[in-house]
Design a protein around this motif. Structure first.
Motif, short mmCIF file in Angstrom:
data_model
loop_
_atom_site.label_atom_id
_atom_site.label_comp_id
_atom_site.label_asym_id
_atom_site.label_seq_id
_atom_site.Cartn_x
_atom_site.Cartn_y
_atom_site.Cartn_z
N THR A 1 0.84 -1.19 0.00
CA THR A 1 0.00 0.00 0.00
C THR A 1 0.88 1.25 0.00
N THR A 2 0.27 2.38 -0.34
CA THR A 2 1.01 3.66 -0.31
C THR A 2 1.53 3.94 1.09
N GLU A 3 0.72 3.69 2.09
CA GLU A 3 1.13 3.94 3.48
C GLU A 3 2.33 3.09 3.85
N ARG A 4 2.32 1.83 3.40
CA ARG A 4 3.44 0.94 3.73
C ARG A 4 4.71 1.38 3.01
N ARG A 5 4.59 1.90 1.81
CA ARG A 5 5.75 2.39 1.07
C ARG A 5 6.37 3.59 1.77
N LYS A 6 5.53 4.50 2.22
CA LYS A 6 6.04 5.67 2.93
C LYS A 6 6.71 5.27 4.23
N ALA A 7 6.11 4.32 4.94
CA ALA A 7 6.70 3.85 6.20
C ALA A 7 8.03 3.15 5.95
N PHE A 8 8.11 2.40 4.87
CA PHE A 8 9.36 1.73 4.50
C PHE A 8 10.47 2.75 4.28
N LEU B 1 8.88 3.54 -4.97
CA LEU B 1 9.78 3.95 -3.90
C LEU B 1 10.72 5.05 -4.38
N LYS B 2 11.14 4.95 -5.66
CA LYS B 2 12.06 5.94 -6.19
C LYS B 2 11.45 7.33 -6.19
N SER B 3 10.14 7.43 -6.42
CA SER B 3 9.49 8.73 -6.40
C SER B 3 9.40 9.31 -4.99
N LEU B 4 9.56 8.44 -3.98
CA LEU B 4 9.54 8.87 -2.57
C LEU B 4 10.94 9.06 -2.01
N ASP B 5 11.94 8.79 -2.82
CA ASP B 5 13.34 8.78 -2.38
C ASP B 5 13.88 10.21 -2.28
N THR B 6 14.24 10.62 -1.09
CA THR B 6 14.78 11.97 -0.86
C THR B 6 16.30 11.96 -0.62
N LYS B 7 16.89 10.79 -0.48
CA LYS B 7 18.31 10.70 -0.14
C LYS B 7 19.15 9.99 -1.21
N GLY B 8 18.53 9.59 -2.31
CA GLY B 8 19.27 8.89 -3.36
C GLY B 8 19.62 7.47 -3.00
N ASN B 9 18.83 6.84 -2.13
CA ASN B 9 19.12 5.47 -1.70
C ASN B 9 18.54 4.40 -2.62
N VAL B 10 17.59 4.79 -3.48
CA VAL B 10 16.86 3.80 -4.26
C VAL B 10 17.42 3.69 -5.67
N VAL B 11 17.68 2.45 -6.08
CA VAL B 11 18.04 2.12 -7.46
C VAL B 11 16.82 1.42 -8.06
N TYR B 12 16.24 2.04 -9.07
CA TYR B 12 15.00 1.54 -9.67
C TYR B 12 15.30 0.78 -10.95
N LEU B 13 14.61 -0.35 -11.13
CA LEU B 13 14.77 -1.16 -12.33
C LEU B 13 13.44 -1.24 -13.07
N GLY B 14 13.44 -0.79 -14.33
CA GLY B 14 12.26 -0.86 -15.18
C GLY B 14 12.54 -1.73 -16.39
N SER B 15 11.48 -2.19 -17.07
CA SER B 15 11.67 -3.12 -18.17
C SER B 15 10.54 -3.04 -19.17
#
Length: 399
Positions: free
Chosen positions: A186-193, A224-238
């Motif tokens: 859920t969106t809430e769980r993503r933000k909490a993560f 998660l990448k759209s919520l990333d404020t510190k550059g911690n997320v590496v996103y993979l698309g295909s």
């Protein structure tokens, strides 16, 4: 031959093992309805549009398209993908934040190469994508699993693991229509993560999102990448699940420093992705409506998923649990305790149906009474017949 010690960590794919058993049955004159594959339906490939795009590539820039290209990727494609990430995923990125890779599997492998040292800890959902686990294993990390519930990853469990294990280097997750469970955070769980992850330094999050656009129920959720404020997320698309898998066009989205490191690795791995395939995808994106094509995929998979769920509810015996996905390609089944799904697979194939045993989707010891079912490649008639057969196999095991 004296092989490198890392080869001891490499294990055969359970999916390939299922395919071999299916092939043996077919070779002996039998037939098998297979729910084992994780493949898009080839009948939904936009063949005429791809054919036209291919001819346009030859006509407009054929010589460039069959020549060497940049390791980072074709500039036109990078700009088109960056634009799509901005508009569809609300990411504040441009072309310098992207790297084209040969399938998102290569993005996973490159992530392991640039981040993991021996005995670093990788956290993954329980269960998780076995292809990622196998890509990480040669670098000799330790694995820790985090529990999930109907809303996604359990952040309290994650926080506890992070607080107790300073060697955690990477968290690998599939937040949308997860392989193999079909669950979506859920969106809430993503933000909490992200709040939990941001409490700790030097932890990279690999967000694998091959199924994110195949939503046929519920409301969209942010990456998660759209919520990333510190550059911690590496996103993979295909493009594998929404266009065609054989083109092997995928991409990494990350901070420029990470992308630059991966580009160096790519120079040594394969120099570049298929230049012609990149041009085909770019031509398709410029001249055709990918979103309209995805709507066709969603509608088809929605019908098949709902039919499989309806048939499961009608025919599976009591005591069997299963997920009810809002999109993607998979349903996760949990059998009663004491049933070994891998042992049962031989009986299932003999009866005429196949699946993938769930225990192989765990980094450490997995639950033997679990099954992954795919609903995207079989016809509606095969789905009904296959689930009925599987229900009888399960009933016999429960006696």
């Amino acid at each position: 031959m004296k092989y490198a010690k890392r080869m001891e960590k490499v294990k055969a794919s359970a999916i390939r093992s299922s395919q071999k058993k299916i092939a043996a049955k077919v070779a002996n004159g039998g037939s098998v309805i297979s729910f084992a594959a994780g493949l898009p339906d080839p009948n939904l490939y936009p063949m005429e549009e791809l054919k036209d795009a291919t001819m346009k590539v030859f006509e407009k820039n054929g010589k460039e398209a069959v020549a060497y290209g940049l390791s980072k990727g074709d500039n036109r494609l990078l700009k088109l993908l960056a634009k799509r990430m901005q508009e569809k995923e609300n990411m504040d990125v441009d072309a310098e934040n992207l790297l084209v890779v040969t399938g998102s599997q290569q993005g996973i492998a490159f992530s392991a190469m640039i981040f993991l040292d021996k005995d670093d800890i990788v956290i993954a959902e329980n269960p998780s994508y076995l292809g990622a686990i196998n890509a990480f294993r040669p670098y000799e990390p330790q694995f820790l699993g985090v529990d999930t519930d109907e809303d996604g990853i359990v952040v309290e469990h994650l926080d506890k693991i992070l607080s107790e294990n300073p060697n955690v280097k990477m968290i690998y997750v599939i937040p949308s229509f997860q392989n193999p469970s079909g669950k979506t955070w859920t969106t809430e769980r993503r933000k909490a993560f992200m709040e939990v992850v941001n409490k700790y330094d030097d932890i990279v999050v690999i967000e694998d999102n091959p199924y994110g656009e195949i939503r046929f129920k519920g409301e969209p959720t942010p990456t998660l990448k759209s919520l990333d404020t510190k550059g911690n997320v590496v996103y993979l698309g295909s493009m594998s699940k929404v266009l065609t898998p054989g083109l092997r066009v995928a991409w990494v989205v990350a901070d420029k420093e990470v992308v630059d490191k991966m580009e160096l690795i790519k120079e040594g791995a394969d120099l570049q992705c298929n230049q012609f395939a990149q041009n085909q995808v770019a031509e398709y994106l410029e001249n055709y409506d990918l979103d309209a094509h995805i709507e066709e995929i969603r509608a088809a998979y929605k019908n098949r998923c709902e039919l499989m769920m309806k048939t499961i509810k009608e025919y599976f015996p009591e005591g069997v649990k299963y997920t009810d996905p809002d999109g993607g390609m998979f349903i996760w089944v949990e059998l009663p305790e004491g049933i070994d799904a891998n042992e049962m697979l031989d009986d299932a194939i003999e009866a005429g149906v196949a699946y993938v045993s769930g225990e192989f989707f765990y980094a450490n010891e997995g639950k033997k009474n679990t099954i992954r079912l795919n609903y995207t490649t079989m016809s509606e008639e095969q789905i009904v017949e296959g689930i009925k057969i599987l229900a009888k196999v399960i009933e016999n095991k429960m006696k």
